[in-house]
Design a protein around this motif. Structure first.
Motif, short mmCIF file in Angstrom:
data_model
loop_
_atom_site.label_atom_id
_atom_site.label_comp_id
_atom_site.label_asym_id
_atom_site.label_seq_id
_atom_site.Cartn_x
_atom_site.Cartn_y
_atom_site.Cartn_z
N VAL B 149 0.71 -1.26 -0.10
CA VAL B 149 0.05 0.04 -0.08
C VAL B 149 0.78 1.31 -0.07
N LEU B 150 1.99 1.39 0.88
CA LEU B 150 2.69 2.42 0.81
C LEU B 150 3.57 2.32 -0.24
N LEU B 151 3.93 1.37 -0.77
CA LEU B 151 4.70 1.57 -2.06
C LEU B 151 4.05 2.37 -3.37
N ALA B 152 2.92 1.83 -3.26
CA ALA B 152 1.93 2.16 -4.30
C ALA B 152 1.32 3.69 -4.11
N ASP B 153 1.62 4.21 -3.21
CA ASP B 153 1.14 5.45 -2.72
C ASP B 153 2.02 6.59 -3.15
N LEU B 154 2.32 6.90 -4.34
CA LEU B 154 3.30 7.79 -4.83
C LEU B 154 3.00 9.32 -4.31
N ASP B 155 2.04 9.50 -3.61
CA ASP B 155 2.04 10.72 -3.04
C ASP B 155 3.03 10.82 -1.85
N GLN B 156 3.34 9.81 -1.41
CA GLN B 156 4.25 9.50 -0.34
C GLN B 156 5.85 9.52 -0.75
N ASP B 157 6.33 10.59 -0.62
CA ASP B 157 7.93 10.62 -1.24
C ASP B 157 8.73 9.60 -0.63
N GLU B 158 8.74 9.07 0.44
CA GLU B 158 9.29 8.12 1.17
C GLU B 158 8.68 7.05 1.73
N VAL B 159 8.91 5.66 1.57
CA VAL B 159 8.85 4.57 2.39
C VAL B 159 9.66 4.20 3.52
N ASP B 160 9.22 4.43 4.52
CA ASP B 160 10.58 4.57 5.74
C ASP B 160 10.53 2.99 6.33
N CYS B 161 11.16 2.34 5.86
CA CYS B 161 11.39 0.86 6.17
C CYS B 161 12.78 0.12 5.89
N ASP B 162 13.28 -0.86 6.47
CA ASP B 162 14.33 -1.63 5.88
C ASP B 162 13.84 -2.75 5.23
N VAL B 163 14.58 -3.21 4.42
CA VAL B 163 14.33 -4.42 3.67
C VAL B 163 15.41 -5.47 3.90
N LEU B 164 15.33 -6.39 4.43
CA LEU B 164 16.09 -7.56 4.70
C LEU B 164 16.53 -8.40 3.34
N VAL B 165 17.71 -8.54 3.20
CA VAL B 165 18.14 -9.00 1.76
C VAL B 165 19.03 -10.29 2.20
N LEU B 166 18.38 -11.46 1.81
CA LEU B 166 19.20 -12.94 1.95
C LEU B 166 19.65 -13.35 1.09
N ALA B 209 -1.03 -8.68 10.98
CA ALA B 209 -1.80 -8.83 12.33
C ALA B 209 -1.56 -7.34 13.09
N ILE B 210 -0.56 -6.67 12.82
CA ILE B 210 -0.32 -5.47 13.45
C ILE B 210 -1.14 -4.55 12.69
N ASN B 211 -1.14 -4.76 11.55
CA ASN B 211 -2.04 -3.73 10.70
C ASN B 211 -3.65 -3.65 11.13
N ARG B 212 -3.82 -4.96 11.19
CA ARG B 212 -5.38 -5.05 11.66
C ARG B 212 -5.49 -4.50 13.39
N HIS B 217 0.29 0.58 8.44
CA HIS B 217 0.76 -0.23 7.15
C HIS B 217 2.33 -0.49 7.73
N ALA B 218 2.30 -1.51 8.41
CA ALA B 218 3.69 -1.72 9.36
C ALA B 218 4.68 -2.31 8.35
N GLY B 219 5.87 -1.89 8.68
CA GLY B 219 7.09 -2.49 8.24
C GLY B 219 8.04 -2.62 9.17
N ILE B 220 9.34 -3.14 8.99
CA ILE B 220 10.23 -3.09 9.77
C ILE B 220 11.58 -2.13 9.70
N LYS B 221 12.22 -2.06 10.93
CA LYS B 221 13.56 -1.28 10.71
C LYS B 221 14.30 -1.93 11.69
N ILE B 222 15.58 -2.23 11.36
CA ILE B 222 16.49 -2.64 12.02
C ILE B 222 17.34 -1.81 12.97
#
Lengths: 226, 226
Positions: B149-166, B209-212, B217-222
């Motif tokens: 949802v946040l990715l697709a909302d281009l009115d939001q300049d930034e998506v504030d989260c970390d992406v874990l890359v494995l 579950a957190i979103n509900r 629109h939860a994400g994670i940060k390290i």
């Protein structure tokens, strides 16, 4: 309207309170004014750790006991034992834990030359194993992803992270969230039902991998919660 | 010394690019100047989405193709298909994906009246299933925990989260981290070997579950990474 929960009115027992995660949380809770009972298989070992924690926190409300006494005399009990002794420890505590909130923070993680990795858990998760062994207790899962190193470093006033609290008993998860919030810098966040505990338990393997790569003591925060 | 990676020199293919997660990432990459090929089973459907994404981003470097053409013509390929069609889709793409970096973002999650829950994956994780099906590709896992949802909302300049890359291929995970960093607000963080992917894939159930519970629109940060 529900009354706000005052965690200092609860005595928290820490099974495995002589280990790293149990020590870190016991120290922070004691410092926050919460009475703590350190549990261990041997009462003398528990009392030795309790004496150390009293010294470290400058408080007098930490005492030691064998695990059964710890479970019997505490209001809320944290299971912070190694995964290897999780089932055996809880099997012996069905009676003293009856009706009580159990907080499970055990990580089912193995290590080999390539680092940490998740271990399979037949019951679905460690917390669900606890639920099966303790059908009359109120089982929750929390405190898996908070760094034991940062918790034990009392020179750091705050531990900046969120604690995911899982469980099917709303009132129990609210109590556990209050115990998380009692630690400066920490925020307790409801993280789902107990059947969603395994991935939270195992995420610690990823945090350990991050710690090794980046030389940090990683934790997690949930974004968009304000 | 390694050269910094310029993600705009890579063409990214998005298998399942008509779905929510594929759409969100495709939009953000296109907006960051990265050429994107939207893949779908039907080329017309892919082109219809590509036209929409060109319109939404005001760019001309998004095009559509059937999945096989998408995989063949892209430099790096994101698998964003439903878990149910994951194995079948990848089985048909062994040749076009040979030697390429595959990014798997698929969540093995089911839903019932009580909400989301993790589904078992025989191979250990969705990413490890991809690794088994594509032994000559460079399989990584990432972008599981970022809100579509946040990715697709281009009115939001930034998506504030970390992406874990494995992943087990350091160079491949560095490329994927650069693709994460290309999205404003997002930071790519190495999150461990592929055998630690399952818990990251399933953590999305907790975020739902957190979103509900919290209406977010939860994400994670390290934490502790600076």
């Amino acid at each position: 309207m529900t009354e706000p929960i005052d965690p200092t009115t609860l005595t928290v027992g820490v099974l495995g309170g002589t280990g790293a995660q149990g020590k870190g949380l016991a120290l922070r809770w004691a410092k926050a004014g919460i009475p703590v009972i350190i549990g261990s298989r041997a009462a003398e070992r528990a009392e030795a750790s309790a004496a150390e924690y009293r010294e470290l926190t400058g408080t007098d409300h930490v005492r030691g006991a064998d695990n059964a006494t710890c479970a019997a005399e505490a209001d809320v009990v944290l299971a912070a034992v190694p995964w290897e002794s999780h089932a055996e420890t809880l099997k012996g505590l069905v009676e003293p834990l009856r009706g009580k909130i159990l907080i499970d923070c055990v990580n089912p993680i193995g290590f080999d030359k390539k680092g940490p990795y998740p271990l399979p858990v037949e019951e679905g998760s460690v917390a669900q194993q606890a639920e099966q062994l303790l059908p009359e207790s109120r089982v929750t899962a929390a405190f898996h992803n908070v760094s034991a190193v940062l918790l034990a470093d009392l020179d750091q006033d705050e531990v900046d992270c969120d604690v995911l609290v899982l469980g099917d008993d709303r009132e129990a998860t609210d109590v556990v969230r209050a115990l998380a919030d009692a630690i400066p810098g920490v925020r307790g966040v409801f993280g789902g039902r107990l059947r969603n505990a395994y991935q939270v338990e195992c995420l610690t393997a990823n945090l350990i991998a991050i710690n090794r790569r980046y030389k940090v003591h990683a934790g997690i925060k949930i974004t968009d919660l304000g």
